[in-house]
Design a protein around this motif. Sequence first.
Motif, short mmCIF file in Angstrom:
data_model
loop_
_atom_site.label_atom_id
_atom_site.label_comp_id
_atom_site.label_asym_id
_atom_site.label_seq_id
_atom_site.Cartn_x
_atom_site.Cartn_y
_atom_site.Cartn_z
N CYS A 184 0.96 -1.07 0.07
CA CYS A 184 0.16 0.07 -0.20
C CYS A 184 0.87 1.26 -0.04
O CYS A 184 0.59 2.12 -0.60
CB CYS A 184 -1.01 0.06 1.25
SG CYS A 184 -2.16 1.51 1.13
N ALA A 185 1.99 1.27 0.66
CA ALA A 185 2.95 2.49 0.87
C ALA A 185 3.45 2.74 -0.61
O ALA A 185 3.53 3.96 -0.84
CB ALA A 185 3.94 2.23 1.98
N VAL A 186 3.69 1.49 -1.28
CA VAL A 186 4.21 1.97 -2.51
C VAL A 186 3.18 2.43 -3.36
O VAL A 186 3.61 3.37 -4.39
CB VAL A 186 4.77 0.64 -3.42
CG1 VAL A 186 5.33 0.84 -4.69
CG2 VAL A 186 6.08 0.35 -2.49
N ALA A 187 2.28 1.90 -3.50
CA ALA A 187 1.06 2.59 -4.13
C ALA A 187 0.49 4.02 -3.91
O ALA A 187 0.72 4.77 -5.02
CB ALA A 187 -0.52 1.72 -4.06
N ILE A 217 -2.78 -5.74 -3.44
CA ILE A 217 -2.03 -5.04 -2.53
C ILE A 217 -1.99 -5.59 -1.21
O ILE A 217 -3.01 -5.94 -0.68
CB ILE A 217 -2.58 -3.61 -2.62
CG1 ILE A 217 -2.69 -2.92 -3.89
CG2 ILE A 217 -2.29 -2.65 -1.64
CD1 ILE A 217 -3.41 -1.54 -4.06
N LYS A 218 -0.90 -5.51 -0.48
CA LYS A 218 -0.78 -5.95 0.85
C LYS A 218 -0.34 -4.69 1.72
O LYS A 218 0.01 -3.72 1.34
CB LYS A 218 0.27 -7.07 1.05
CG LYS A 218 1.53 -6.71 0.83
CD LYS A 218 2.67 -7.92 1.01
CE LYS A 218 3.84 -7.73 0.71
NZ LYS A 218 4.91 -8.42 1.32
N GLU A 219 -0.26 -4.99 3.10
CA GLU A 219 -0.03 -3.99 4.11
C GLU A 219 -0.66 -2.63 3.97
O GLU A 219 -0.09 -1.81 3.94
CB GLU A 219 1.56 -3.98 4.27
CG GLU A 219 2.33 -5.19 4.36
CD GLU A 219 3.80 -5.15 4.22
OE1 GLU A 219 4.36 -3.95 4.29
OE2 GLU A 219 4.44 -5.94 3.95
N CYS A 220 -2.08 -2.85 3.83
CA CYS A 220 -2.86 -1.60 3.70
C CYS A 220 -2.90 -0.83 4.93
O CYS A 220 -3.48 -1.57 5.96
CB CYS A 220 -3.97 -1.69 3.00
SG CYS A 220 -5.05 -0.28 2.64
N GLN A 221 -2.45 0.35 4.95
CA GLN A 221 -2.51 1.27 6.11
C GLN A 221 -3.99 1.78 6.46
O GLN A 221 -4.31 2.07 7.63
CB GLN A 221 -1.71 2.52 6.06
CG GLN A 221 -0.24 2.23 5.71
CD GLN A 221 0.11 2.83 4.57
OE1 GLN A 221 -0.34 2.28 3.48
NE2 GLN A 221 1.16 3.55 4.53
N LEU A 222 -4.93 2.05 5.38
CA LEU A 222 -5.97 2.65 5.70
C LEU A 222 -7.48 1.64 5.55
O LEU A 222 -8.38 2.12 5.27
CB LEU A 222 -6.03 3.96 5.05
CG LEU A 222 -5.21 5.09 5.08
CD1 LEU A 222 -5.27 6.19 4.21
CD2 LEU A 222 -5.33 5.54 6.78
N GLY A 223 -6.92 0.52 4.88
CA GLY A 223 -8.19 -0.22 4.46
C GLY A 223 -8.67 -0.08 3.35
O GLY A 223 -9.73 -0.36 3.08
N CYS A 224 -8.03 0.66 2.49
CA CYS A 224 -8.43 1.21 1.12
C CYS A 224 -8.56 0.25 0.05
O CYS A 224 -9.44 -0.02 -0.70
CB CYS A 224 -7.55 2.11 0.49
SG CYS A 224 -7.39 3.81 1.52
N PHE A 225 -7.77 -1.01 0.34
CA PHE A 225 -7.80 -1.96 -0.77
C PHE A 225 -8.04 -3.10 -0.08
O PHE A 225 -7.65 -3.72 0.98
CB PHE A 225 -6.30 -2.10 -1.44
CG PHE A 225 -5.96 -0.63 -1.83
CD1 PHE A 225 -6.36 -0.35 -3.27
CD2 PHE A 225 -4.80 0.09 -1.26
CE1 PHE A 225 -5.95 0.98 -3.63
CE2 PHE A 225 -4.73 1.37 -1.68
CZ PHE A 225 -5.04 1.62 -3.10
#
Length: 61
Positions: free
Chosen positions: A25-28, A53-61
């Motif tokens: 997610c950070a890279v996205a 997408i993994k490790e999503c910080q905000l639950g967007c994906f």
Amino acid sequence: MNEAERIEEIKDMINKEAVDGVITCAVAHKIAKKKKTSVRKVGELVEELDIKIKECQLGCF
């Protein structure tokens, strides 16, 4: 640069960053910021490329 070229450039960046069909997610977010586009648009392109997408910080994906 027209919109189609810009989209292809973003897709290329996504593909270069993806490892085994996965991107963080950070890279996205980093790609969205660098290309001055929305995180939502990057997410749509990631999905279109069948990349997860993994490790999503905000639950967007």
